[in-house]
Design an enzyme around this catalytic site. Structure first.
Site, PDB file in Angstrom:
ATOM      1  CB  THR A 294       1.299   4.623  -4.302  1.00  0.00           C
ATOM      2  OG1 THR A 294       0.197   3.726  -4.504  1.00  0.00           O
ATOM      3  CG2 THR A 294       2.548   4.071  -4.975  1.00  0.00           C
ATOM      4  N   GLY A 295      -0.207   4.993  -1.085  1.00  0.00           N
ATOM      5  CA  GLY A 295      -1.369   5.589  -0.441  1.00  0.00           C
ATOM      6  C   GLY A 295      -1.009   6.731   0.494  1.00  0.00           C
TER       7      GLY A 295
ATOM      8  NE  ARG B  61      -3.069  -1.963  -7.284  1.00  0.00           N
ATOM      9  CZ  ARG B  61      -3.662  -1.160  -8.150  1.00  0.00           C
ATOM     10  NH1 ARG B  61      -3.929  -1.571  -9.381  1.00  0.00           N
ATOM     11  NH2 ARG B  61      -3.977   0.077  -7.813  1.00  0.00           N
TER      12      ARG B  61
ATOM     13  CB  ILE C 177      -0.494   6.408   6.179  1.00  0.00           C
ATOM     14  CG1 ILE C 177       0.486   6.445   7.369  1.00  0.00           C
ATOM     15  CG2 ILE C 177      -0.992   4.987   5.947  1.00  0.00           C
ATOM     16  CD1 ILE C 177       0.733   7.813   7.935  1.00  0.00           C
ATOM     17  N   GLY C 178       0.970   5.274   3.379  1.00  0.00           N
ATOM     18  CA  GLY C 178       1.987   4.364   2.836  1.00  0.00           C
ATOM     19  C   GLY C 178       3.196   5.090   2.287  1.00  0.00           C
TER      20      GLY C 178
ATOM     21  CE  LYS D 278      -8.567   0.036   9.634  1.00  0.00           C
ATOM     22  NZ  LYS D 278      -8.021   1.363  10.005  1.00  0.00           N
TER      23      LYS D 278
ATOM     24  N   GLY E  21       0.852  -1.189   0.000  1.00  0.00           N
ATOM     25  CA  GLY E  21       0.000   0.000   0.000  1.00  0.00           C
ATOM     26  C   GLY E  21       0.885   1.235   0.000  1.00  0.00           C
TER      27      GLY E  21
ATOM     28  NE  ARG F 116      -6.172  -4.387  16.451  1.00  0.00           N
ATOM     29  CZ  ARG F 116      -6.230  -3.549  17.491  1.00  0.00           C
ATOM     30  NH1 ARG F 116      -6.661  -3.992  18.670  1.00  0.00           N
ATOM     31  NH2 ARG F 116      -5.872  -2.286  17.358  1.00  0.00           N
TER      32      ARG F 116
ATOM     33  CE  LYS G 123      -2.267   5.630  -6.532  1.00  0.00           C
ATOM     34  NZ  LYS G 123      -3.142   4.473  -6.283  1.00  0.00           N
TER      35      LYS G 123
END
Length: 308
Positions: free
Chosen positions: A11-12, A34, A14-15, A131, A9, A135, A43
């Site tokens: 290029t997101g 990708r 927070i990534g 989420k 992830g 976990r 990107k």
């Protein structure tokens, strides 16, 4: 020895900050990208900037198990920063980590609320449940983990003065909606500080199989606190409209996605004080600013100076 880190992830929102922070802090850093995403000029340019920092670009995707296993075999730590639609797809990362057998730590895509201790409702709760399912899958697979509970992203939350559904880029100078009493306490951190604390934790035995809470004292603030700080900076009092909890709940019911999720966050964070409604116990969690006092974090007060 610093761990080799794979960011999924990359290029997101927070990534990309994780990738840059990891590379600049001396970790051998790998980004799973990708190939199709490179058709987006923004990107593509971002990936080039990663390369300039010495990041190794690996091509693959969450749905391509072979590419996942191949990537994971090259590293020590996996940090997932995938977006909301892909949260449950992280089961593929879990399977690939199990097959690879070499990962020292997995940090799944959290970076928000503690989904096991939330008071959220409706569509916001539904997302937190997914989420929590990740976990449980990590724990069942006996994969070493750290869950990062970061609070709100300052870049999204502060310019709106808590009205996060408005998606403002600069705080309002005329009027603001105050939710309930405005006194519910939130946690608000810059994306850069969240990443700084996260990277400190990846090789730290004190955070192994624990929740890392990023709760620096100056960033535990209410909506009233944020509005007051802003008013002092611009020398003006904002017109305030008070929105009751009942009105807010009605808005959640009447609003479609994705706004229902964002309004639900307002209810969860500012009305129900989701981040501060429990005590961090040593049995399950540690607090980042106590573990890493050397990190000079940006306070909400300082962050607001950017907009004056």
């Amino acid at each position: 020895m610093t761990s080799k880190i794979l960011v999924i992830g990359a290029t997101g929102l927070i990534g990309k900050v994780i990738v840059e922070g990891s590379a600049k802090s001396g970790h051998a850093t790998f980004a799973l990208v990708r190939e199709a995403s490179l058709s987006d000029p923004v990107k593509a340019q971002l990936v080039e900037s990663f390369k300039d920092l010495g990041v190794t670009i690996l091509y693959g995707s969450l749905t391509d198990k072979e590419s996942l296993v191949k990537a994971i075999k090259q590293i020590d730590v996996v940090i997932s920063a995938v977006g909301r639609p892909q949260i449950l797809d992280q089961t593929n990362i879990i399977d690939a980590i199990k097959e690879s057998g070499n990962v020292k730590r997995f940090l799944p895509s959290e970076f928000g609320n503690d989904v096991d201790r939330t008071v959220a409702i409706g569509p916001t709760l539904s997302e937190f449940i997914t989420k929590a399912q990740i976990r449980r899958a990590i724990e069942a697979a006996k994969i070493p983990y750290t869950y990062v509970v970061s609070g709100c992203f300052a870049g999204l939350f502060v310019p709106c003065l808590g009205q996060c559904h408005l998606l403002l880029r600069s705080p309002p100078r005329d009027k603001v909606s105050i939710y309930d009493s405005g006194n519910g306490k939130a946690i608000v951190n810059t994306e850069e500080d969240i990443v700084a604390y996260t990277l400190k934790a990846v090789d730290d035995p004190r955070t192994l199989n624990k929740i890392l809470y990023i709760h620096p004292p100056k960033n535990i603030v209410s909506q009233n606190d944020m509005v007051r700080l802003w008013e002092e900076k611009i020398g003006k009092t904002l017109d305030k409209t008070y929105v009751s909890e009942e009105e807010l709940l009605k808005t959640i019911q009447e609003t479609g996605p994705p706004m229902d999720f964002l309004v639900g966050l307002i209810h969860t964070i500012l009305v129900k004080s989701d981040f501060t409604s429990f005590t961090i116990e040593p049995s399950f969690g540690v607090e980042a600013s106590e573990l890493y006092p050397e990190v000079k974090y940006t306070s909400v007060d300082e962050f607001l100076n950017r907009f004056v």
